[in-house]
Write a protein that holds these residues in place. Structure first.
Motif: not given
Length: 200
Positions: A136-137, A144-147, A194-200
């Motif tokens: 995740v880090e 690739l993932l939101k912070t 997924n909605n919170r951490i996915r990068v669109d």
């Protein structure tokens, strides 16, 4: 049939049956004769291949640990998104662990002769947790993932979903559902994350 093939077949049969019996009765309540009688064999092969009940339990635990580590490695080496990898991991972990049932580890922390198994079990769990934390880090650092969520919260959420699905399978709540329906349950649980951490 070669002697080596016969040996492997005997070993596999003993481990399979040991998992079945230990998962039903637990380590303390299981006698070697519970396992050997159910296979209609003497205790000789157990003594020869495993020395005693503890050795047979250790071999069963080896299969448990090797299976989880292999699943973890294979799932996270795919090119799927992180959440899709996690969904696959949870499904495969649950399928693997459910074979061992609720009682395989019953009282494992309280039985002195299983101290080494207890240590290995907790070490493995911590290592798998730490691996996901690092993933995740890394994904957040690479964009690739939101912070918006701390890595620990993301990993803890993953484990909450995992334990919920595992309990659903072990308690038989999900026993009437197909594999695909269980996968859908897992996906539903991850929609919010997924909605919170996915990068669109």
């Amino acid at each position: 049939m070669s002697e080596r093939t016969m040996d492997k077949e005997t070993i596999d049969k003993l481990i399979d049956k040991a998992i079945e019996i230990f998962s039903t009765k637990g380590y303390a309540a299981t006698k070697l004769t519970d396992i050997t009688n159910s296979l209609s064999i003497s205790r000789g092969p157990v003594y020869y291949y495993f020395k005693d009940k503890h050795g047979l339990y250790s071999a069963a635990f080896d299969r448990f640990e090797e299976g989880l580590r292999q699943i973890h490695q294979e799932v996270f080496s795919t090119d799927k998104s992180f959440i899709n990898q996690v969904e696959d991991m949870i499904f495969q972990f649950v399928k693997h662990i459910s074979v061992f049932g609720d009682n395989f580890f019953f009282m494992v922390d309280e039985i002195p002769e299983l101290e080494e198994i207890r240590r290995r079990y907790h070490t493995m769990n911590q290592e798998l947790y730490d691996d996901k934390y690092r993933m995740v880090e890394k994904a957040q650092k690479e964009g690739l993932l939101k912070t918006s969520m701390e890595p620990k919260k993301i990993v803890d959420y993953i484990y909450l979903v995992y334990f919920a699905i595992l309990e659903g399978v072990n308690s038989r709540i999900l026993s009437d559902y197909s594999d695909e329906e269980i996968k859908d349950w897992i996906r539903i649980q991850f929609d919010g994350l997924n909605n919170r951490i996915r990068v669109d």
